[in-house]
Scaffold this motif. Structure first.
Motif, short mmCIF file in Angstrom:
data_model
loop_
_atom_site.label_atom_id
_atom_site.label_comp_id
_atom_site.label_asym_id
_atom_site.label_seq_id
_atom_site.Cartn_x
_atom_site.Cartn_y
_atom_site.Cartn_z
N ILE A 172 -21.64 -16.05 21.83
CA ILE A 172 -20.29 -15.96 21.25
C ILE A 172 -19.27 -16.65 22.14
N LEU A 201 -19.65 -20.23 21.09
CA LEU A 201 -19.07 -20.45 19.76
C LEU A 201 -17.55 -20.25 19.76
N CYS A 241 -14.18 -13.48 20.19
CA CYS A 241 -15.42 -13.78 20.94
C CYS A 241 -15.31 -13.32 22.39
N SER A 291 -20.35 -27.02 19.54
CA SER A 291 -20.58 -26.00 18.51
C SER A 291 -19.32 -25.20 18.18
N SER A 321 -17.31 -26.30 15.17
CA SER A 321 -18.09 -26.04 13.96
C SER A 321 -17.97 -24.57 13.56
N PHE A 322 -18.07 -23.68 14.55
CA PHE A 322 -18.01 -22.25 14.25
C PHE A 322 -16.64 -21.87 13.68
N THR A 323 -15.58 -22.41 14.30
CA THR A 323 -14.22 -22.13 13.79
C THR A 323 -14.12 -22.57 12.33
N LEU A 343 -16.50 -23.04 10.16
CA LEU A 343 -17.35 -22.20 9.31
C LEU A 343 -16.66 -20.89 8.96
N MET A 344 -15.98 -20.30 9.94
CA MET A 344 -15.28 -19.03 9.68
C MET A 344 -14.15 -19.25 8.66
N SER A 404 -17.32 -32.32 16.22
CA SER A 404 -18.59 -31.64 16.51
C SER A 404 -19.75 -32.64 16.52
N ILE A 408 -23.72 -24.86 10.33
CA ILE A 408 -24.55 -23.66 10.58
C ILE A 408 -25.70 -24.03 11.52
N CYS A 445 -24.43 -24.47 15.08
CA CYS A 445 -24.17 -23.18 15.75
C CYS A 445 -25.49 -22.49 16.12
#
Lengths: 55, 411
Positions: free
Chosen positions: B68, B71, B104, B233, B236-238, B240-241, B266, B341, B344
């Motif tokens: 986390i 990410l 996180c 990553s 990408s995670f931000t 995706l959320m 990314s 995805i 991540c």
């Protein structure tokens, strides 16, 4: 950790490590202090907060 | 009307009715309750409630922690691009990045509070600091960066429609915004070093051939690789959320152009990371390991086989890098989400492999390969961090003006 702690040594490792740490904390604290002082000044000047734009 | 909270919603937006939101909150709180029960067990009875033992000093909590934190790197890197590199279009996603970063990092610290066994002694590391330890640097930087993230989050909370009516708080939020570059730059410095030191911590383990790496000056190559994989990553995670919130709320929150930009960043960073990671793996397999008297194949046996390499560098590495580099993929909402995805999952697999595998491999001739599987309390606390994140992000989305483009995009 401060120089008063018994593990403290006056060497380059402690100086650099703790120096950078306290510098970062100092910058962050100074930033908050600046924001607080400016807030106080604006309140004293009677400005309207909603006429300000930050975006 | 009782329970009507619409006066707290951001100006010009609509949210779901209070009842479905409450049901969602109850679900998250139940998950959180499992974590509280697990934490109580671990603090009351001790770490014998976990599957950690003399072989596995690190377990699933450290895997989740490292994952986390990697990410969550979207916060510092998006902040760096927005405020320092002046990519103004990213202002449309920076608030979400900050909230995710806050979740996180605070989640990781909460989890570490249980992991250290006696949180009441958590301050020892600050006061009796071992300045030669990578972990000391990690601890100092993570806690200081959390303070920075709180400072970045506060103006957003103060912009709530009702809170913003208080002149003192509105002025304070405004002035914090104006000097945000100072906090963003400090955050970048802190994040850069602790992401690196998390990798450095593994790279200096010369008694663990799986983790040990050569390097430059005091930094093993893992120092730089961990920074790169985190900044590849994190964005990408931000994104995706944000996409998940769009799907859940049925509202458009940022333009696709903003998401594509995050995907492009990314993609390029992941490609750069994979080139360096590939070179590092080749050197480690052909030079470092033989020098230590072991071979590459000795490192991948039992439950921790060579499939992990294919997963980490292939399916979760090369595939998303290839996808994200292509504009046509980034133009497709679904394909870009899929690539993100996979990206991540690559960061999570990397953190899992570095945390668990070095401890599973025998280091004495009379030892056998070990296997680690978390206990229910360990899973409970891990899922608790997810529940905590869902609660914070859901409340933030409902009551704070997180997405500046939302009103315009949903007219």
């Amino acid at each position: 950790m401060l120089p008063i702690v018994f593990e403290w040594h006056w060497d380059i490792g402690h100086f650099v490590f703790m120096g950078l740490f306290y510098t970062a904390l100092g910058v962050v604290s100074l930033g908050i202090a600046v924001a607080l002082v400016r807030t106080f000044k604006d309140l004293c000047a009677g400005k309207d907060p909603h006429e300000m734009h930050h975006h | 009307m009782p329970m009507d909270d619409s006066r707290y919603w951001p100006q010009g937006t609509t949210r779901c009715k209070p009842i479905p939101f409450l049901i969602w909150m109850v679900f998250c709180l139940l998950l959180g309750g499992w974590a509280v029960h697990s934490a109580t067990l671990c603090l009351w009875k001790g770490l014998n409630q976990t599957a950690m033992n003399d072989f596995f000093a690190f377990g699933v909590w450290i895997v989740v922690d490292l994952a986390i934190i990697a990410l969550g790197a979207g916060a510092f890197f998006t902040g760096f691009m927005t405020y320092v590199l002046r990519r103004d279009e990213l202002k449309n996603i920076i608030n979400a990045a900050v909230i995710i970063g806050f979740i996180c990092y605070s989640g990781a610290i909460l989890m570490l509070g249980i992991d250290i066994g006696q949180p009441i002694r958590g301050w020892f590391g600050f006061w009796h600091a071992n300045v030669h330890s990578m972990l000391t640097e990690v601890m100092f930087c993570i806690t200081t960066y959390l303070i920075v993230l709180i400072i970045e989050f506060v103006p957003l909370v103060l912009e709530n429609r009702q809170i913003n009516k208080v002149p003192d708080l509105a002025f304070f939020a405004h002035h914090l915004h104006r000097i945000m570059i100072v906090f963003a730059a400090t955050g970048t410095f802190l994040s850069f070093f602790h992401q690196g030191s998390l990798g450095g911590m593994f790279g200096v383990l010369y008694a663990r051939p799986f983790a040990y790496r050569t390097g430059v000056a005091i930094w093993p190559w893992t120092f730089f690789l961990f920074i790169l994989s985190a900044i590849a990553s994190g964005p990408s995670f931000t994104t995706l959320m944000v996409m998940a919130t769009e799907k859940a709320s049925g509202r458009k929150l940022t333009t696709h152009k903003v998401k594509m930009m995050m995907g492009k960043v990314s993609g390029y960073l992941l490609t750069f990371y994979l080139i360096l990671k590939g070179a590092d793996t080749l050197y480690w397999a052909n030079v470092t390991l033989p020098k230590m008297g072991v071979s590459f194949w000795d490192m991948y046996q039992s439950s921790y086989g060579i499939y992990l390499v294919w997963l980490e560098l292939g399916l979760f590495g090369a595939v998303p890098a290839f996808l994200l580099l292509h504009r046509r993929v980034r133009e497709s909402y679904g394909l870009m989400a899929l690539a993100m995805i996979l990206n991540c999952l690559g960061a999570v697999t990397n953190r899992f492999v570095f945390t668990i595998q070095p401890l599973a491999i025998p280091v004495m001739p009379f030892e056998k390969w070990q296997f680690y599987w978390p206990t229910i309390p360990e899973w409970g606390i891990s899922f608790g961090v997810i529940a905590y994140g869902l609660i914070i992000f859901s409340l933030a989305y409902r009551y704070l003006p997180v997405f500046p483009q939302e009103v315009e995009l949903n007219k």
